[in-house]
Write a protein that holds these residues in place. Structure first.
Motif, short mmCIF file in Angstrom:
data_model
loop_
_atom_site.label_atom_id
_atom_site.label_comp_id
_atom_site.label_asym_id
_atom_site.label_seq_id
_atom_site.Cartn_x
_atom_site.Cartn_y
_atom_site.Cartn_z
N PRO A 44 11.24 111.87 -55.56
CA PRO A 44 11.33 113.21 -55.87
C PRO A 44 12.08 113.92 -54.66
N THR A 45 12.91 114.79 -55.06
CA THR A 45 13.62 115.63 -53.80
C THR A 45 12.72 116.42 -53.22
N GLY A 46 12.70 116.48 -51.79
CA GLY A 46 11.91 117.29 -51.19
C GLY A 46 10.89 116.49 -50.38
N THR A 47 10.62 115.34 -50.85
CA THR A 47 9.38 114.38 -50.27
C THR A 47 10.07 114.18 -48.85
N ARG A 48 8.90 114.21 -47.69
CA ARG A 48 9.20 113.70 -46.54
C ARG A 48 8.97 112.32 -46.27
N VAL A 49 9.89 111.88 -45.53
CA VAL A 49 10.08 110.32 -45.16
C VAL A 49 10.10 110.19 -43.84
N LEU A 50 9.58 109.05 -43.40
CA LEU A 50 9.69 108.43 -42.16
C LEU A 50 10.08 107.16 -42.26
N LEU A 51 11.43 106.65 -41.76
CA LEU A 51 12.25 105.36 -41.95
C LEU A 51 12.40 104.71 -40.65
N GLN A 52 12.22 103.60 -40.67
CA GLN A 52 12.61 102.62 -39.58
C GLN A 52 13.64 101.77 -39.86
N LEU A 108 19.70 111.81 -45.81
CA LEU A 108 18.71 112.67 -45.93
C LEU A 108 19.01 114.09 -46.07
N THR A 109 18.26 114.78 -46.92
CA THR A 109 18.76 116.24 -46.96
C THR A 109 18.27 117.14 -45.90
N THR A 110 17.23 116.94 -45.07
CA THR A 110 17.04 117.49 -43.91
C THR A 110 16.54 116.36 -42.87
N SER A 165 15.97 106.39 -31.11
CA SER A 165 16.14 104.85 -31.00
C SER A 165 14.99 104.54 -29.84
N LEU A 166 14.41 103.27 -30.08
CA LEU A 166 13.48 102.88 -29.27
C LEU A 166 13.85 101.29 -28.87
N PRO A 167 14.60 101.25 -27.58
CA PRO A 167 15.10 99.70 -27.16
C PRO A 167 13.83 98.88 -26.86
N THR A 168 14.16 97.43 -27.80
CA THR A 168 13.15 96.33 -27.06
C THR A 168 13.84 95.22 -26.46
N LYS A 169 13.20 94.12 -26.16
CA LYS A 169 14.05 93.15 -25.35
C LYS A 169 15.10 92.53 -26.20
N LYS A 170 14.79 92.45 -27.68
CA LYS A 170 15.72 91.55 -28.47
C LYS A 170 16.65 92.41 -29.39
N TYR A 171 16.12 93.57 -29.56
CA TYR A 171 17.06 94.36 -30.43
C TYR A 171 16.38 96.17 -30.26
N THR A 172 17.20 97.07 -30.94
CA THR A 172 16.74 98.49 -30.80
C THR A 172 16.31 98.81 -32.15
N ARG A 173 15.20 99.57 -32.21
CA ARG A 173 14.68 100.02 -33.51
C ARG A 173 15.11 101.38 -33.64
N PHE A 174 15.54 101.93 -34.71
CA PHE A 174 15.71 103.24 -34.96
C PHE A 174 14.90 103.99 -36.01
N MET A 175 14.76 105.30 -36.00
CA MET A 175 13.87 105.86 -36.68
C MET A 175 14.30 107.22 -37.23
N LEU A 176 14.03 107.48 -38.45
CA LEU A 176 14.32 109.08 -39.05
C LEU A 176 13.22 109.62 -39.57
N ILE A 177 13.11 110.84 -39.41
CA ILE A 177 11.80 111.88 -40.21
C ILE A 177 12.55 112.65 -40.75
N GLY A 178 12.54 113.14 -41.93
CA GLY A 178 13.17 114.18 -42.59
C GLY A 178 12.76 114.10 -44.07
N THR A 179 13.45 114.94 -44.93
CA THR A 179 13.27 115.02 -46.31
C THR A 179 14.15 114.53 -47.35
N VAL A 180 13.94 114.02 -48.39
CA VAL A 180 15.15 113.30 -49.16
C VAL A 180 15.70 114.35 -50.04
#
Length: 224
Positions: A167-175, A201-203, A209-224
């Protein structure tokens, strides 16, 4: 020089030693999560709990938890975690006194993880629920979660098509991550900017980014 010897049975007693160790750490730290891990070791010896709670997994989940608090605040009526595996992130949120979380639903398509997740979160049985379900088959409107968490977006072939179910307006945390060499990662991204464009995302409250030894992890927090 001091020599030490190892009894042949010691390797076979790994689970017993791990159980005793985690119970001791739980008593010392008074952590319901660590106590839950000790119960998993005793009750579910085939569970890959060492992999689920290794230092890389913990670092990524701590990053998610602490950033969520600063970017979106502490209060949630229902958090739904997709691909929740053994329910460790749910336990980390529920045991953190900085948060006020009324309920956590941990969804995973693998039926073998549901019982393990319930064992690990037994201390939070009144607020934690493990559900075997396909993330594409969930009725998100009926779920009425005010936060959806998906820390495995590299496993989703079309991220935006899944987000369109929410649903539009739902907050999400994505990695996601840039670990392209892992065969099960079918939709990695090369940068946080690519991740932002992919999620659309809408907002957007956080992108990092979080660098690690083998890869970098990315994260988004916002709303759909």
């Amino acid at each position: 020089m001091k020599h030490t010897s190892h009894h042949p049975s010691e390797a076979g007693d790994w689970y017993e030693h791990a159980f005793d160790l985690t119970r001791g750490i739980a008593a010392y730290t008074r952590s319901p999560l660590i106590e839950g891990i000790s119960r998993v070791i005793a009750k579910h010896p085939d569970a890959h709990i060492a992999n689920a709670f290794n230092h890389k997994q913990v670092a990524c989940k701590l990053w998610a938890r602490d950033t969520l608090l600063s970017a979106a605040g502490p209060a949630y009526s229902r958090i739904a975690i997709l691909g929740g595996w053994y329910g460790i992130l749910g336990a980390m949120l529920l045991e953190d006194s900085r948060f006020k979380v009324a309920a956590v639903d941990s969804f995973d398509i693998d039926p073998d993880v549901e019982a393990v997740a319930c064992t690990l979160n037994a201390a939070f049985a009144d607020r934690f629920r493990a559900v075997t379900a396909d993330m594409y088959a969930i009725d998100y409107a009926a779920l009425q979660a005010d936060l959806l968490v998906n820390t495995s977006c590299e496993h989703i072939a079309d991220l935006r098509s899944w987000l369109d179910l929410v649903p539009t307006g739902t907050r999400v945390l994505l990695q996601s991550n840039d670990y392209f060499s892992e065969p099960t990662h079918i939709n990695c991204v090369a940068s946080v900017e690519d991740f932002v464009n992919q999620a659309a995302l809408t907002t957007l409250d956080f992108a990092g980014s979080l660098p690690t030894k083998k890869y970098t992890r990315f994260m988004l927090i916002g709303t759909v």
